[in-house]
Write a protein that holds these residues in place. Structure first.
Motif, PDB file in Angstrom:
ATOM      1  N   LYS A 181      11.967  40.109  67.558  1.00  0.00           N
ATOM      2  CA  LYS A 181      13.329  39.803  67.969  1.00  0.00           C
ATOM      3  C   LYS A 181      14.083  39.756  66.966  1.00  0.00           C
ATOM      4  O   LYS A 181      14.115  38.554  66.041  1.00  0.00           O
ATOM      5  N   VAL A 182      15.423  40.364  67.001  1.00  0.00           N
ATOM      6  CA  VAL A 182      16.246  40.306  65.760  1.00  0.00           C
ATOM      7  C   VAL A 182      17.580  39.373  66.260  1.00  0.00           C
ATOM      8  O   VAL A 182      17.952  39.677  67.706  1.00  0.00           O
ATOM      9  N   LYS A 183      17.816  38.444  65.801  1.00  0.00           N
ATOM     10  CA  LYS A 183      18.949  37.374  66.258  1.00  0.00           C
ATOM     11  C   LYS A 183      20.248  37.670  65.596  1.00  0.00           C
ATOM     12  O   LYS A 183      20.316  38.140  64.679  1.00  0.00           O
ATOM     13  N   ALA A 184      21.531  37.150  66.369  1.00  0.00           N
ATOM     14  CA  ALA A 184      22.560  37.024  65.699  1.00  0.00           C
ATOM     15  C   ALA A 184      22.708  36.383  64.715  1.00  0.00           C
ATOM     16  O   ALA A 184      23.714  36.532  63.688  1.00  0.00           O
ATOM     17  N   GLU A 185      22.096  35.189  64.743  1.00  0.00           N
ATOM     18  CA  GLU A 185      22.223  34.217  63.497  1.00  0.00           C
ATOM     19  C   GLU A 185      20.676  33.888  63.188  1.00  0.00           C
ATOM     20  O   GLU A 185      19.647  33.998  63.855  1.00  0.00           O
ATOM     21  N   ALA A 186      20.760  33.088  61.929  1.00  0.00           N
ATOM     22  CA  ALA A 186      19.290  32.709  61.424  1.00  0.00           C
ATOM     23  C   ALA A 186      18.712  31.525  61.986  1.00  0.00           C
ATOM     24  O   ALA A 186      18.581  30.445  61.590  1.00  0.00           O
ATOM     25  N   ASN A 187      18.414  31.538  63.349  1.00  0.00           N
ATOM     26  CA  ASN A 187      17.641  30.537  64.177  1.00  0.00           C
ATOM     27  C   ASN A 187      17.145  31.020  65.450  1.00  0.00           C
ATOM     28  O   ASN A 187      17.730  32.177  66.228  1.00  0.00           O
ATOM     29  N   GLN A 188      16.178  30.413  65.991  1.00  0.00           N
ATOM     30  CA  GLN A 188      15.461  31.086  66.937  1.00  0.00           C
ATOM     31  C   GLN A 188      16.165  30.987  68.231  1.00  0.00           C
ATOM     32  O   GLN A 188      16.089  31.580  69.384  1.00  0.00           O
ATOM     33  N   LYS A 189      16.988  29.871  68.531  1.00  0.00           N
ATOM     34  CA  LYS A 189      17.959  29.515  69.537  1.00  0.00           C
ATOM     35  C   LYS A 189      19.137  30.565  69.644  1.00  0.00           C
ATOM     36  O   LYS A 189      19.860  30.740  70.881  1.00  0.00           O
ATOM     37  N   SER A 190      19.493  31.489  68.736  1.00  0.00           N
ATOM     38  CA  SER A 190      20.496  32.228  68.503  1.00  0.00           C
ATOM     39  C   SER A 190      20.229  33.448  69.622  1.00  0.00           C
ATOM     40  O   SER A 190      19.088  33.783  69.993  1.00  0.00           O
ATOM     41  N   ARG A 243      15.730  44.400  69.377  1.00  0.00           N
ATOM     42  CA  ARG A 243      14.159  44.232  68.831  1.00  0.00           C
ATOM     43  C   ARG A 243      13.639  45.539  68.134  1.00  0.00           C
ATOM     44  O   ARG A 243      14.106  46.679  68.372  1.00  0.00           O
ATOM     45  N   LEU A 244      13.003  45.329  67.119  1.00  0.00           N
ATOM     46  CA  LEU A 244      12.290  46.124  66.249  1.00  0.00           C
ATOM     47  C   LEU A 244      10.780  46.048  66.806  1.00  0.00           C
ATOM     48  O   LEU A 244      10.138  44.983  66.833  1.00  0.00           O
ATOM     49  N   HIS A 245      10.167  47.289  66.010  1.00  0.00           N
ATOM     50  CA  HIS A 245       8.666  47.412  66.207  1.00  0.00           C
ATOM     51  C   HIS A 245       8.181  47.844  64.934  1.00  0.00           C
ATOM     52  O   HIS A 245       8.668  48.316  64.067  1.00  0.00           O
ATOM     53  N   GLU A 246       6.851  47.793  64.547  1.00  0.00           N
ATOM     54  CA  GLU A 246       6.305  47.864  63.519  1.00  0.00           C
ATOM     55  C   GLU A 246       6.471  49.148  63.051  1.00  0.00           C
ATOM     56  O   GLU A 246       6.475  50.467  63.657  1.00  0.00           O
ATOM     57  N   GLY A 247       6.825  49.223  61.617  1.00  0.00           N
ATOM     58  CA  GLY A 247       7.000  50.797  60.907  1.00  0.00           C
ATOM     59  C   GLY A 247       8.367  50.965  60.619  1.00  0.00           C
ATOM     60  O   GLY A 247       8.806  51.791  59.756  1.00  0.00           O
ATOM     61  N   ASN A 261      23.774  51.358  61.039  1.00  0.00           N
ATOM     62  CA  ASN A 261      24.629  49.928  60.638  1.00  0.00           C
ATOM     63  C   ASN A 261      24.868  48.711  61.607  1.00  0.00           C
ATOM     64  O   ASN A 261      25.556  47.838  61.269  1.00  0.00           O
ATOM     65  N   SER A 262      23.714  48.872  62.337  1.00  0.00           N
ATOM     66  CA  SER A 262      23.519  47.496  63.147  1.00  0.00           C
ATOM     67  C   SER A 262      22.951  46.411  62.211  1.00  0.00           C
ATOM     68  O   SER A 262      21.975  46.619  61.450  1.00  0.00           O
ATOM     69  N   THR A 263      23.452  45.312  62.493  1.00  0.00           N
ATOM     70  CA  THR A 263      23.027  43.889  61.490  1.00  0.00           C
ATOM     71  C   THR A 263      22.385  42.923  62.468  1.00  0.00           C
ATOM     72  O   THR A 263      22.568  42.841  63.685  1.00  0.00           O
ATOM     73  N   GLY A 264      21.488  42.016  61.743  1.00  0.00           N
ATOM     74  CA  GLY A 264      20.954  41.052  62.467  1.00  0.00           C
ATOM     75  C   GLY A 264      20.116  40.091  61.627  1.00  0.00           C
ATOM     76  O   GLY A 264      19.742  40.546  60.478  1.00  0.00           O
ATOM     77  N   TRP A 265      19.613  39.036  62.165  1.00  0.00           N
ATOM     78  CA  TRP A 265      18.644  38.087  61.436  1.00  0.00           C
ATOM     79  C   TRP A 265      17.198  38.318  61.980  1.00  0.00           C
ATOM     80  O   TRP A 265      16.950  38.084  63.218  1.00  0.00           O
ATOM     81  N   ILE A 266      16.318  38.442  61.146  1.00  0.00           N
ATOM     82  CA  ILE A 266      14.855  38.668  61.495  1.00  0.00           C
ATOM     83  C   ILE A 266      13.995  37.807  60.697  1.00  0.00           C
ATOM     84  O   ILE A 266      14.179  37.325  59.544  1.00  0.00           O
TER      85      ILE A 266
END
Length: 250
Positions: free
Chosen positions: A198-207, A212-216, A236-241
């Motif tokens: 799950k890729v978040k908007a900010e660097a914390n689990q509650k964000s 979502r991204l998958h292996e590979g 160009n999509s961004t997020g925190w993983i």
């Protein structure tokens, strides 16, 4: 030397190790016997001894591909391609491995002047651009001396023109070398190893979850904060993983 293993639709092979390492030969033998997991253990034992080569990574990619290990196969093919970027076998096998991924991410094409510049910059490596620049400077100095000491007007004219061109080429190549180095520093790719992340908007689990991204899946790491990495996709999509979900290629 390559030991060819034929499979349906494509052909995957293992490379012979330049150093003729006994462990590498044993790993190749296990691979040819279809004992891919054992072959992987042997190949990885070589990596632990700080020995790296395109051939070793290529064989690791093939062995993992045989076991349908999506992320490791892509990761090792990418590592092999970094060391030998013009190898068609590596490119082809990487393409096969990428077909096992789930995420379909569009790539935003470069356009205009930026595309032209990047195409020129990526023509050579940093060292090659630097060598061209040094060669241009040497030619400039020699021809400038010829211009200075020559008495014939025609020779002075030719020496002057070519020396100026050489200087321009040297300056251009030096600029390309710096630009290539800058691009290399910004290039920080990684492969998603988590089955689903799950890729978040900010660097914390509650964000908020942005996607979502998958292996590979291959991503670019832009920043790091504690146990999180800010990533960018080819669209160009961004997020925190979470850092544990990816493995850096560099």
């Amino acid at each position: 030397m390559r030991i060819i293993i034929a499979i349906i639709f494509c052909c995957f092979s293992v490379f012979g190790f330049p150093q003729n390492d006994k462990t590498f030969e044993q790993a190749n033998a296990l691979y040819n016997e279809g004992k891919y997991a054992e072959a992987i253990d042997k190949y990885e034992s070589i990596l632990k001894s700080e020995v790296h080569s395109a051939e070793l990574y290529y064989n690791l990619g093939n062995a993992n591909y045989k076991l349908n290990n999506v992320a490791p196969s892509i990761y090792y093919f990418e590592k092999a391609l970094q060391l030998n970027p013009n190898d068609k076998d590596i490119e082809n096998n990487l393409s096969f491995a990428q077909q096992m991924t789930i995420d379909a991410i569009d790539k935003v094409p470069e356009v205009g002047f930026s595309r032209i510049i990047n195409n020129v910059v990526n023509t050579f490596k940093v060292d090659t651009w630097a060598k061209i620049a040094i060669g241009g400077v040497i030619i400039f100095v020699l021809l400038f001396l010829m211009y200075h000491f020559s008495y014939a007007t025609s020779q002075k004219r030719i020496a002057f023109i070519i020396s100026v061109l050489s200087l321009l080429i040297a300056c251009f190549s030096m600029a390309m070398a710096f630009q290539k180095e800058s691009l290399n520093k910004k290039d920080n790719p990684a492969i998603v190893f988590s089955q689903e992340s799950k890729v978040k908007a900010e660097a914390n689990q509650k964000s908020e979850e942005v996607f979502r991204l998958h292996e590979g899946t291959k991503v670019q790491v832009l920043d790091t904060y504690e146990d999180w990495n800010k990533i960018e996709l080819s669209d160009n999509s961004t997020g925190w993983i979470p850092s544990k979900d990816i493995k850096l290629l560099k």
